[in-house]
Design a protein around this motif. Sequence first.
Motif, short mmCIF file in Angstrom:
data_model
loop_
_atom_site.label_atom_id
_atom_site.label_comp_id
_atom_site.label_asym_id
_atom_site.label_seq_id
_atom_site.Cartn_x
_atom_site.Cartn_y
_atom_site.Cartn_z
N PHE A 90 66.35 38.24 14.63
CA PHE A 90 66.73 39.28 15.60
C PHE A 90 65.86 39.11 16.85
CE2 PHE A 90 68.32 41.06 11.66
CZ PHE A 90 69.50 41.68 12.04
N PRO A 91 66.39 38.47 17.90
CA PRO A 91 65.58 38.26 19.11
C PRO A 91 65.51 39.53 19.95
CG PRO A 91 67.80 37.46 19.49
CD PRO A 91 67.78 37.98 18.07
N ASN A 92 64.58 39.58 20.87
CA ASN A 92 64.58 40.64 21.88
C ASN A 92 65.52 40.20 22.99
OD1 ASN A 92 62.68 42.27 20.56
ND2 ASN A 92 61.02 41.00 21.33
N LEU A 93 66.48 41.03 23.32
CA LEU A 93 67.46 40.71 24.36
C LEU A 93 67.23 41.63 25.55
CD1 LEU A 93 70.61 40.27 22.10
CD2 LEU A 93 69.37 38.46 23.30
N ILE A 94 66.64 41.08 26.58
CA ILE A 94 66.28 41.87 27.77
C ILE A 94 67.21 41.45 28.90
CG2 ILE A 94 64.38 42.52 29.31
CD1 ILE A 94 63.63 42.85 26.34
N SER A 95 67.96 42.39 29.43
CA SER A 95 68.86 42.06 30.54
C SER A 95 68.09 41.46 31.71
CB SER A 95 69.59 43.32 31.03
OG SER A 95 70.21 43.06 32.26
N LYS A 96 68.68 40.45 32.31
CA LYS A 96 68.08 39.86 33.52
C LYS A 96 68.08 40.87 34.66
CE LYS A 96 67.32 35.81 31.78
NZ LYS A 96 65.99 35.62 31.23
N CYS A 97 68.86 41.93 34.53
CA CYS A 97 68.90 42.97 35.56
C CYS A 97 68.01 44.16 35.20
CB CYS A 97 70.34 43.44 35.78
SG CYS A 97 71.41 42.13 36.30
N ALA A 98 67.13 43.99 34.23
CA ALA A 98 66.10 44.99 33.95
C ALA A 98 64.79 44.46 34.54
CB ALA A 98 65.95 45.20 32.45
N THR A 99 63.90 45.38 34.86
CA THR A 99 62.59 44.97 35.40
C THR A 99 61.55 45.34 34.36
OG1 THR A 99 63.40 45.46 37.61
CG2 THR A 99 61.02 45.24 37.36
N VAL A 100 61.05 44.34 33.68
CA VAL A 100 60.17 44.59 32.54
C VAL A 100 58.85 43.87 32.78
CG1 VAL A 100 59.87 44.29 30.04
CG2 VAL A 100 62.13 44.85 30.98
N ASN A 101 57.77 44.63 32.77
CA ASN A 101 56.45 44.02 32.95
C ASN A 101 56.24 42.93 31.90
OD1 ASN A 101 53.41 43.89 32.21
ND2 ASN A 101 53.50 44.70 34.29
N LYS A 102 55.74 41.80 32.35
CA LYS A 102 55.68 40.63 31.46
C LYS A 102 54.72 40.84 30.30
CE LYS A 102 52.26 37.94 34.09
NZ LYS A 102 51.17 38.68 33.50
N ASP A 103 53.79 41.76 30.41
CA ASP A 103 52.82 41.98 29.33
C ASP A 103 53.27 43.06 28.34
OD1 ASP A 103 51.11 40.03 30.35
OD2 ASP A 103 50.23 41.46 31.77
N THR A 104 54.46 43.57 28.50
CA THR A 104 54.96 44.59 27.57
C THR A 104 54.94 44.04 26.15
OG1 THR A 104 56.42 45.43 29.29
CG2 THR A 104 56.92 46.10 27.04
N LYS A 105 54.43 44.86 25.22
CA LYS A 105 54.40 44.41 23.81
C LYS A 105 55.67 44.88 23.13
CE LYS A 105 49.45 44.26 23.32
NZ LYS A 105 48.36 45.22 23.42
N PHE A 106 56.45 43.93 22.65
CA PHE A 106 57.68 44.25 21.92
C PHE A 106 57.54 43.80 20.47
CE2 PHE A 106 59.67 43.83 26.18
CZ PHE A 106 60.52 44.92 26.18
N GLY A 107 58.17 44.56 19.55
CA GLY A 107 58.36 44.05 18.20
C GLY A 107 59.51 43.05 18.23
N LYS A 108 60.43 43.18 17.29
CA LYS A 108 61.59 42.27 17.26
C LYS A 108 62.88 43.09 17.38
CE LYS A 108 61.97 42.51 12.30
NZ LYS A 108 61.94 41.90 11.01
#
Length: 212
Positions: A90-108
């Motif tokens: 289960f990958p993290n799917l982040i829209s290219k049209c979202a603005t997400v700080n690169k250091d955000t900690k995500f699970g899966k």
Amino acid sequence: MKNLVIIGGSGFARELTWLIEENNKECLEWNILGYISEPVVDTKLKYPILGDDNWLLNYEQTIYAACGVGNPYLRKKITEKFKDKKNIIFPNLISKCATVNKDTKFGKGCIVCAGTVINVDVEIGDFLLCNMSCVVSHDDIIGDYVTLDPNSNLLGFVTVGSYTEIGTGVQILPGKSVGNSVVVGAGAVVNKNLPDNCTAVGVPAKIIKYNK
Ligand SMILES: CC(C)(COP(=O)(O)OP(=O)(O)OC[C@H]1O[C@@H](n2cnc3c(N)ncnc32)[C@H](O)[C@@H]1OP(=O)(O)O)[C@@H](O)C(=O)NCCC(=O)NCCS
């Protein structure tokens, strides 16, 4: 390209299809095989329904899966069926049209839709479903299987517990915490901490019931 299936056959499954296709335009990463779903009458699905959960459980090769089911508990129930299958990722799917700080900690297994902003020093658990145009501000902490409905706004130092759904257009004021298994109704303003297992609505948010 990596083979990917979308779990679910509803409106959000179609939105997720769009997210992945838009991301593919920038970087051709995903080969969408189709949907894992009971037969549905949604004729707008762009790819075939491959079968039910057993189709995926019996799949032997490496495969990626995205769970497009909005209800936190249903999402947990479904994804847990696959937890022992090491070939299903289960990958993290982040829209290219979202603005997400690169250091955000995500699970899966997290999904972040277009228009959302995730600011600095944010920690997120597994299987977040963050719909369009949400704001997750500095130092927020989000548990597992949380659903953020469109336009929800978490100000700084907010905590959201696991299995909680934050309704459309909700505002959570700075430093407030929302417990586990909470439903916050559309349009509410949370100005006091909310305990576990409740539903709260309104401005300011008031508890209308305790959930089992
Ligand atoms: C909060 C919510 C979950 C309540 O659903 P429910 O448990 O079925 O509750 P009911 O619809 O029976 O409503 C109970 C009471 O709360 C009120 N209420 C429900 N939702 C409300 C809301 N968002 N704001 C203010 N009052 C609300 C109802 O009018 C009703 O009041 P009454 O008892 O005086 O008639 C639902 O209304 C809601 O807001 N869900 C969020 C939906 C959403 O954002 N979806 C996004 C999909 S992408």
